[in-house]
Design a protein around this motif. Structure first.
Motif, PDB file in Angstrom:
ATOM      1  N   GLY A  38       0.847  -1.149  -0.051  1.00  0.00           N
ATOM      2  CA  GLY A  38      -0.048   0.094   0.065  1.00  0.00           C
ATOM      3  C   GLY A  38       0.974   1.334  -0.083  1.00  0.00           C
ATOM      4  N   ALA A  50       2.230   1.831  -3.498  1.00  0.00           N
ATOM      5  CA  ALA A  50       1.011   2.342  -4.439  1.00  0.00           C
ATOM      6  C   ALA A  50       0.941   3.762  -4.037  1.00  0.00           C
ATOM      7  N   LEU A  74      -3.507  -3.575  -6.664  1.00  0.00           N
ATOM      8  CA  LEU A  74      -2.799  -2.176  -6.542  1.00  0.00           C
ATOM      9  C   LEU A  74      -2.234  -1.659  -7.985  1.00  0.00           C
TER      10      LEU A  74
END
Length: 397
Positions: free
Chosen positions: A205, A208, A239
């Motif tokens: 995450g 990303a 993602l």
């Protein structure tokens, strides 16, 4: 730290790329501008270096290093502490302060060893934790800067002491990206943080959100390791991180039955997830041809060098390629050549290069060795006579 003496050149004459016919390489700044058959190049008034008919290889690419945490140059440090990944982490944390790790001087000494052995580009994991903050990144950046841009050093912010089990590390990783890390790492999400979903979600995450790459150490074996790779693959697809994620070590891949491994590698190839290996002697090797057939990129690296994990290592990426070849029982010329290419041309994806070879338009990174050809250089590991990085001589024998 004082700068390293480097000499810019504009022509490297009479060298044999990969052991083939002699050529003259014209250099414009950091780039190979032209390749001429030896003796047929236009008249030249710049800085010409005579390659003396030596075999020329592209600069070696160390795709997995830890240049921030060695005791190179210090008195001998006896192996101590407990074994196992977490045991080694704790031992290192207990002793690194008294050894002055990380430091620009020690890191500079490690880089010097790598460069004199022919390495011109490095992807290095640098410890980022609550004890030292970003000091390791600062030390690596300063040591690399001493080469004046000739040496390409790319940093992975590496939370080796855990991510979720150490509150605040997630913020520190974001700070590391702002400080210049181009990848973020992780370590054994199941074994270290004991929350594989949580660590994988956090690390990927973050990538990303920030646009950086991901490079995760994964030592866990067999199905436990595969489970974590599959978690990574799911997040890569969700993602949109295709081509930006690497699994380092990935011992599990080599331990799977062939059919199961083929299925996993196919998924990894489809998502552009690469792998790096340090050619561990006591474990089965990642199968070079199976990875290539599935479109999974592979790079080789030295791992740690004379650190609190192990007293071994000398900074020679070509020696790792030989170790990989021997441990994989590679003996045919085409396979020996492929091993050299993994440590150079075919491993350059790890530092973001589409082209890394002795061809027009490539970066002028060249290693000269007294060898018949690349296969001979691999099995004999001859002295590196000259190392050129970004068009500058950075080491001579």
């Amino acid at each position: 730290m004082t700068g390293h003496e480097t000499t810019p050149i504009t022509r490297l004459a009479n060298v044999r790329p990969w052991g083939g016919g002699a050529v003259d390489l014209d250099v414009d700044g950091t780039t190979i501008a032209a390749v001429h058959p030896h003796g047929q190049a236009p008249r030249h008034e710049g800085v010409v270096v005579d390659g003396q008919g030596l075999c020329a290889l592209p600069g070696l690419v160390n795709a997995h290093a830890h240049v921030d945490k060695s005791w190179w140059g210090l008195p001998w440090q006896s192996y101590g502490g407990e074994g196992g990944t977490d045991g080694r982490i704790q031992h290192e944390r207990a002793r690194r302060g008294e050894l002055g790790i990380p430091s620009t001087g020690i890191t500079g000494a490690v880089l010097h060893e790598m460069v004199r052995h022919g390495t011109t580009a490095i992807r290095t994991h640098v410890d980022v934790d609550l004890g030292i903050g970003l000091a390791g990144i600062e030390a690596v950046q300063e040591a690399a800067a001493a080469y004046g841009g000739a040496l390409d050093v790319q940093i992975v912010a590496f939370p080796q002491d855990g991510v979720l089990r150490r509150p605040g590390v997630d913020r520190l990783l974001r700070d590391a990206v702002e400080a210049g890390a181009v990848h973020v790492g992780g370590l054994d999400p199941a074994s270290i943080d004991r929350d594989p979903v949580g660590q994988v979600d956090l690390i990927l995450g973050l990538a990303a959100d920030t646009g950086v790459g991901v490079d995760i150490h994964l030592h866990d074996p067999a199905e436990l390791g595969v489970f974590q790779i599959e978690l990574v693959l799911e997040r890569v697809e969700r993602l949109g991180l295709q081509g930006r994620v690497v699994i380092a070590h990935g011992f599990a891949v080599a331990q799977l039955p062939p059919t199961r491994r083929a299925e996993l590698l196919q998924r990894m190839g489809e998502q552009g997830v690469g792998m790096t290996s340090v050619a561990p002697l006591r474990l089965p090797q990642l199968p070079m041809h199976e990875l290539a057939d599935a479109g999974v990129r592979l790079g080789l690296g030295t791992d740690g060098i004379r650190d609190l994990w192990s007293p071994y290592g000398d900074g020679d990426t070509l020696a790792i390629a030989r170790q990989y070849a021997r441990a994989s029982s590679l003996v045919r010329d085409e396979d020996l050549l492929a091993a050299v290419r993994l440590a150079s041309t075919d491993g350059a994806w790890a530092v973001g290069r589409d082209v890394h070879d002795l061809v027009e338009g490539a970066r002028a990174d060249v290693v000269l060795v007294d060898a018949e050809h690349a296969m001979d250089a691999l099995v004999r590991l001859p002295e590196r006579r000259m190392v050129i990085a970004g068009g500058r001589i950075v080491a001579t024998a």
